[in-house]
Design a protein around this motif. Structure first.
Motif, PDB file in Angstrom:
ATOM      1  N   LEU A 184      -6.437  64.336 -54.438  1.00 45.23           N
ATOM      2  CA  LEU A 184      -5.009  64.141 -54.678  1.00 45.23           C
ATOM      3  C   LEU A 184      -4.453  65.294 -55.493  1.00 45.23           C
ATOM      4  N   GLY A 185      -3.232  65.690 -55.172  1.00 46.66           N
ATOM      5  CA  GLY A 185      -2.559  66.694 -55.968  1.00 46.66           C
ATOM      6  C   GLY A 185      -2.047  66.097 -57.264  1.00 46.66           C
ATOM      7  N   LEU A 186      -1.686  66.952 -58.218  1.00 46.14           N
ATOM      8  CA  LEU A 186      -1.195  66.474 -59.507  1.00 46.14           C
ATOM      9  C   LEU A 186       0.080  65.655 -59.352  1.00 46.14           C
ATOM     10  N   GLN A 187       0.954  66.087 -58.447  1.00 50.26           N
ATOM     11  CA  GLN A 187       2.199  65.351 -58.241  1.00 50.26           C
ATOM     12  C   GLN A 187       1.916  63.953 -57.689  1.00 50.26           C
ATOM     13  N   GLN A 188       0.986  63.871 -56.729  1.00 52.43           N
ATOM     14  CA  GLN A 188       0.631  62.566 -56.180  1.00 52.43           C
ATOM     15  C   GLN A 188       0.033  61.666 -57.249  1.00 52.43           C
ATOM     16  N   GLN A 189      -0.830  62.233 -58.092  1.00 53.33           N
ATOM     17  CA  GLN A 189      -1.454  61.437 -59.145  1.00 53.33           C
ATOM     18  C   GLN A 189      -0.410  60.937 -60.141  1.00 53.33           C
ATOM     19  N   THR A 190       0.554  61.794 -60.453  1.00 56.80           N
ATOM     20  CA  THR A 190       1.609  61.392 -61.382  1.00 56.80           C
ATOM     21  C   THR A 190       2.459  60.272 -60.797  1.00 56.80           C
ATOM     22  N   GLU A 191       2.823  60.410 -59.528  1.00 55.00           N
ATOM     23  CA  GLU A 191       3.621  59.374 -58.868  1.00 55.00           C
ATOM     24  C   GLU A 191       2.872  58.047 -58.826  1.00 55.00           C
ATOM     25  N   LEU A 192       1.584  58.115 -58.528  1.00 54.58           N
ATOM     26  CA  LEU A 192       0.786  56.896 -58.472  1.00 54.58           C
ATOM     27  C   LEU A 192       0.679  56.238 -59.839  1.00 54.58           C
ATOM     28  N   ARG A 193       0.450  57.050 -60.860  1.00 55.95           N
ATOM     29  CA  ARG A 193       0.297  56.509 -62.207  1.00 55.95           C
ATOM     30  C   ARG A 193       1.539  55.720 -62.621  1.00 55.95           C
ATOM     31  N   GLN A 194       2.698  56.160 -62.193  1.00 53.62           N
ATOM     32  CA  GLN A 194       3.946  55.495 -62.554  1.00 53.62           C
ATOM     33  C   GLN A 194       4.138  54.154 -61.846  1.00 53.62           C
ATOM     34  N   LEU A 195       3.299  53.871 -60.843  1.00 50.47           N
ATOM     35  CA  LEU A 195       3.418  52.621 -60.103  1.00 50.47           C
ATOM     36  C   LEU A 195       2.746  51.450 -60.804  1.00 50.47           C
ATOM     37  N   GLU A 245     -20.336  57.198 -45.118  1.00 48.53           N
ATOM     38  CA  GLU A 245     -20.161  58.619 -45.414  1.00 48.53           C
ATOM     39  C   GLU A 245     -18.687  58.961 -45.328  1.00 48.53           C
ATOM     40  N   ARG A 246     -18.172  59.565 -46.382  1.00 50.45           N
ATOM     41  CA  ARG A 246     -16.738  59.796 -46.479  1.00 50.45           C
ATOM     42  C   ARG A 246     -16.193  60.643 -45.343  1.00 50.45           C
ATOM     43  N   LEU A 247     -16.922  61.674 -44.951  1.00 51.36           N
ATOM     44  CA  LEU A 247     -16.402  62.608 -43.960  1.00 51.36           C
ATOM     45  C   LEU A 247     -17.009  62.407 -42.578  1.00 51.36           C
ATOM     46  N   ALA A 248     -17.751  61.325 -42.404  1.00 50.54           N
ATOM     47  CA  ALA A 248     -18.377  61.091 -41.107  1.00 50.54           C
ATOM     48  C   ALA A 248     -17.498  60.170 -40.270  1.00 50.54           C
ATOM     49  N   GLU A 249     -16.616  60.791 -39.504  1.00 50.20           N
ATOM     50  CA  GLU A 249     -15.768  60.073 -38.555  1.00 50.20           C
ATOM     51  C   GLU A 249     -14.872  59.029 -39.228  1.00 50.20           C
ATOM     52  N   THR A 250     -14.494  59.252 -40.460  1.00 50.69           N
ATOM     53  CA  THR A 250     -13.598  58.287 -41.116  1.00 50.69           C
ATOM     54  C   THR A 250     -12.157  58.569 -40.732  1.00 50.69           C
ATOM     55  N   GLN A 251     -11.382  57.508 -40.710  1.00 50.41           N
ATOM     56  CA  GLN A 251      -9.956  57.581 -40.390  1.00 50.41           C
ATOM     57  C   GLN A 251      -9.098  57.116 -41.564  1.00 50.41           C
ATOM     58  N   VAL A 252      -9.583  56.122 -42.295  1.00 47.92           N
ATOM     59  CA  VAL A 252      -8.815  55.509 -43.380  1.00 47.92           C
ATOM     60  C   VAL A 252      -9.618  55.574 -44.672  1.00 47.92           C
ATOM     61  N   TRP A 253      -8.983  56.033 -45.733  1.00 44.16           N
ATOM     62  CA  TRP A 253      -9.596  56.050 -47.060  1.00 44.16           C
ATOM     63  C   TRP A 253      -8.926  54.981 -47.913  1.00 44.16           C
ATOM     64  N   LEU A 254      -9.742  54.179 -48.571  1.00 40.88           N
ATOM     65  CA  LEU A 254      -9.240  53.141 -49.460  1.00 40.88           C
ATOM     66  C   LEU A 254      -9.871  53.312 -50.834  1.00 40.88           C
ATOM     67  N   GLY A 255      -9.057  53.277 -51.880  1.00 35.17           N
ATOM     68  CA  GLY A 255      -9.638  53.395 -53.213  1.00 35.17           C
ATOM     69  C   GLY A 255      -8.603  53.533 -54.298  1.00 35.17           C
ATOM     70  N   LYS A 256      -9.105  53.598 -55.534  1.00 34.91           N
ATOM     71  CA  LYS A 256      -8.245  53.767 -56.698  1.00 34.91           C
ATOM     72  C   LYS A 256      -7.871  55.236 -56.874  1.00 34.91           C
ATOM     73  N   ARG A 257      -6.825  55.432 -57.655  1.00 33.13           N
ATOM     74  CA  ARG A 257      -6.360  56.792 -57.911  1.00 33.13           C
ATOM     75  C   ARG A 257      -7.467  57.646 -58.529  1.00 33.13           C
ATOM     76  N   GLU A 258      -8.188  57.083 -59.516  1.00 33.21           N
ATOM     77  CA  GLU A 258      -9.243  57.860 -60.165  1.00 33.21           C
ATOM     78  C   GLU A 258     -10.339  58.235 -59.176  1.00 33.21           C
ATOM     79  N   GLU A 259     -10.620  57.326 -58.239  1.00 36.60           N
ATOM     80  CA  GLU A 259     -11.691  57.567 -57.279  1.00 36.60           C
ATOM     81  C   GLU A 259     -11.332  58.660 -56.274  1.00 36.60           C
ATOM     82  N   LEU A 260     -10.024  58.832 -56.031  1.00 31.99           N
ATOM     83  CA  LEU A 260      -9.585  59.844 -55.079  1.00 31.99           C
ATOM     84  C   LEU A 260      -8.943  61.041 -55.768  1.00 31.99           C
ATOM     85  N   SER A 261      -9.138  61.161 -57.076  1.00 29.33           N
ATOM     86  CA  SER A 261      -8.459  62.224 -57.815  1.00 29.33           C
ATOM     87  C   SER A 261      -8.818  63.613 -57.292  1.00 29.33           C
ATOM     88  N   GLN A 262     -10.029  63.772 -56.774  1.00 27.55           N
ATOM     89  CA  GLN A 262     -10.452  65.087 -56.290  1.00 27.55           C
ATOM     90  C   GLN A 262      -9.708  65.517 -55.042  1.00 27.55           C
TER      91      GLN A 262
END
Length: 719
Positions: free
Chosen positions: A100-111, A81-98
């Motif tokens: 992430l801010g637009l600036q973060q998504q843009t910076e990631l895309r450039q990587l 469960e994503r919000l059940a006592e989690t400390q670390v999130w791991l995933g792709k940019r698309e998976e965490l797009s909800q």
């Protein structure tokens, strides 16, 4: 009965404690000593959530399951469960797009596909530590970087970090033969057990993939560049498929070496002419079959028309026509053709330094877009020190890749501690002045200065079946450093040494400082006692083990006399306009500076100049005296390295300490052997007394010359 039970218990305890034999490399994950960091890491490991599923995410889970118990003493907790006592999130940019801010998504895309970002994310009133990539492999690289920061005790959850590789293909070239011998290999036999594949999968293959992924290596060529055509048969494709499937979750593509005469040897044709329609059809069919087994097959690596290997010249075709034949077969599948520039011919009456440029410069712009010309760092052959290869900067319309040698063919093999990162740093930072006045070798290789999009840094592997992988425990630092520099050619050798020592030996200040000092001084020490002031190619015949400045006979450019040209007048190879004019292949700025023996960097002096024994150097000493002082300084440095290591006996586990201790004792003896035999030999020409400041060489020159080494490892097979 009690006595028997005690004995059995004692035996059990004895065998349950495994010696630290170096197998775990820099992934040993020693316990965290910093109390605050241990608390932080424990908290983060206690709740890890993956956004999505992927085979690469599965290997991340396995890596965390290995790392966490060792680092913090408890297993990682994976949450569903994503919000059940989690400390670390791991995933792709698309998976965490909800989240992430637009600036973060843009910076990631450039990587790019392999880049990653790690840092804290605030969501719904709670802070999470996130490691995000554009693809799962980027997440894997980010996780390894996070674990490295914990191992080196540099992790700060408040800091953000983003990174991506500067080079597209970061490749190990295995010079492994199908019979498991390894050409120029000094760490046992090949780790690829072709006889047992595809049925038996050695667990070592996974540990190999883990190690490579941890330092960003994303491609491996499994077989020797002196290729065997059988690797392209259906039987071996099935075997290679197993390795490709194992490596895929770690982001590693498999390449194979292609023997140019394969159409004749396994195809039943009478020719391998690259323009022959039947040959073209053979390579297309063979390549299509390869991709049917390995859909993401990387491509072919080819050595042609060099040292007896077949190639297009047999059919009066050039290197571009040969390379393009294979590139066209690979192109529909997105494959890459890597064509080595290490070519020299006994039929060409020119300084061997010039051969590659003479053959490849006229072909600039004639290679397909999916061809990379793989160029050794220097023009001769992986010497302890070489000026950068003049092809870098000489071809504006061709993809050029770098080839380093991680295995120490000319640097003491597996008996000597020589940290190679300073050599590679020296090459990468060399100014080429072409295509721009500020251009460097690194800028050409990574595309910054050259503009090329298809980039490559390759290294000849030093890996074998020895338990510590590399023969000499400290040679693991070169495997590690290669991966780090291939990822980013701008990294410094000191920064990389600091990482490797901390990850391998821990955080104690005294061992850390002394081992770093040992590493950073080792290469210059070896250059001094092997090949000072630009002397080169004066090693033993065939096996390349030990000194052999007297080697002659056979092909001139396989002898030592061809290169040092010592005579009663002086020593060195004149490559200026008055000699072979190999210097003329460099940019005018380099030609102007290096043509003058008083202006050229002393480290390249005898590489480009034949000078009198009494030539005065800036130090005020004669050339003869300076040569002697360099040889002697190398020996003294080797002894100091030995003393520094021996002083750490109480700080390092006995298994690893004693392994290195014994080899350093050999290294000191070999340094003395190099100094004594070379100075005694060159003194027969110089007819001058040895410098008063040095320890006088001892021994008998004829005895040194008579030494034979029929069992030296890595001897080239007779093809």
């Amino acid at each position: 009965m009690k006595t028997l039970l005690f004995v059995l218990l004692w035996i059990s305890m004895t065998f349950s404690v495994s010696a630290n034999d170096g197998y775990k490399l820099w992934l040993d994950y020693q316990p965290i000593e910093d109390a605050n960091l241990k608390i932080q890491a424990s908290q983060l490991f206690s709740g890890i959530y993956f956004f999505g599923e992927s085979p690469t995410y599965d290997v991340i889970r396995k890596e965390l399951q290995i790392a966490a118990p060792k680092l913090v003493g408890s297993a990682p907790q994976f949450k569903t469960e994503r919000l059940a006592e989690t400390q670390v999130w791991l995933g792709k940019r698309e998976e965490l797009s909800q989240v992430l801010g637009l600036q973060q998504q843009t910076e990631l895309r450039q990587l790019g596909e392999e880049g990653y970002w790690r840092g804290t994310i605030d969501f719904q009133g709670k802070t999470y530590y996130a490691i995000i990539g554009n693809r799962p492999i980027g997440v894997l690289y980010g996780v390894f970087d996070w674990l490295k920061s914990i191992q080196t005790e540099t992790f700060d959850p408040k800091l953000e970090k983003s990174d991506s590789p500067k080079v597209k293909l970061r490749m190990l070239n295995h010079w492994d033969n199908l019979d498991r011998t390894v050409e120029r290999g000094y760490a046992g036999f090949s780790i690829w057990d072709w006889h047992k594949l595809p049925g038996y999968i050695d667990p070592r293959y996974i540990d190999y993939a883990r190690a490579n992924a941890s330092i960003g290596i994303n491609a491996v060529s499994l077989t020797n560049v002196n290729a065997n055509a059988r690797i392209l048969t259906t039987d071996f494709m099935k075997k290679a498929k197993v390795l490709a499937d194992l490596f895929r979750p770690y982001g590693i593509k498999v390449f194979l070496t292609a023997r140019f005469s394969a159409p004749i040897e396994i195809g039943g044709l009478k020719t391998a002419d690259p323009l022959d329609p039947e040959v073209i059809a053979f390579w297309k069919k063979k390549t299509d079959e390869m991709y049917s087994f390995i859909p993401d097959f990387g491509g072919y690596l080819v050595k042609a028309n060099s040292e007896g290997q077949p190639g297009p010249h047999e059919y009066q075709r050039n290197h571009a026509e040969g390379a393009n034949l294979l590139a066209d077969a690979l192109a529909p599948h997105g494959g890459v053709l890597i064509w080595r520039a290490f070519v020299y011919s006994h039929e060409l009456d020119e300084d061997r330094h010039k051969h590659a440029n003479l053959e490849f410069e006229p072909l600039d712009g004639k290679f397909r877009e999916n061809v990379i010309i793989q160029v050794k760092n220097g023009a001769i052959d992986f010497m302890p020190r070489e000026p950068f290869h003049p092809l870098f900067g000489a071809m504006d319309s061709t993809n050029l890749g770098m080839e380093f040698q991680i295995t120490q063919e000319y640097l003491g093999q597996a008996t000597q501690l020589v940290y190679l990162a300073p050599m590679w740093e020296e090459v990468f930072r060399s100014k080429t002045y072409r295509p721009t006045p500020a251009a460097t070798v690194a800028g050409i290789v990574d595309g910054t200065d050259s503009g090329q999009k298809l980039t490559l840094v390759a290294g000849v592997s030093n890996i074998g079946t020895d338990r510590n992988w590399t023969g000499h425990l400290m040679a693991q630092s070169n495997w590690y450093a290669f991966g780090r520099m291939a990822w980013n050619p701008e990294l410094s050798s000191e920064e990389i040494a600091d990482e490797w020592v901390k990850m391998t030996f821990g955080q104690k200040p005294e061992p850390l400082a002394k081992i770093k000092e040992i590493l950073l001084e080792s290469r210059e020490a070896a250059v001094n006692y092997m090949m000072p002031l630009g002397l080169h190619h004066i090693m033993g015949w065939d096996h390349h083990y030990g000194p052999g400045p007297w080697v002659t006979g056979g092909r001139p450019d396989w002898t030592s006399l061809y290169y040092h040209q010592a005579d009663s007048l002086g020593i060195g190879f004149d490559r200026t306009a008055s000699g072979s004019d190999a210097l003329g292949q460099y940019a005018p700025e380099i030609v102007e500076a290096w043509s003058d023996p008083t202006q050229i960097p002393e480290k390249y002096l005898l590489w480009f100049h034949h000078l009198p024994w009494d030539f005065k150097l800036p130090s005020g000493r004669t050339l003869w005296d300076e040569i002697g002082l360099h040889y002697d300084a190398g020996v003294k440095s080797a002894r100091q390295i030995q003393a520094n290591w021996n002083s750490l006996e109480s700080e390092i586990d006995p298994e690893r300490f004693d392994h290195v201790r014994q080899l350093l004792a050999i290294q000191v003896q070999e340094a003395e052997w190099w100094r004594n035999s070379c100075l005694l030999y060159f003194e027969t020409f110089a007819k001058r007394p040895f410098p008063a400041e040095i320890e006088k060489p001892t021994g008998d020159l004829e005895e040194y010359k008579s030494r034979k080494f029929p069992t030296a490892p890595g001897i080239r097979p007779k093809w």
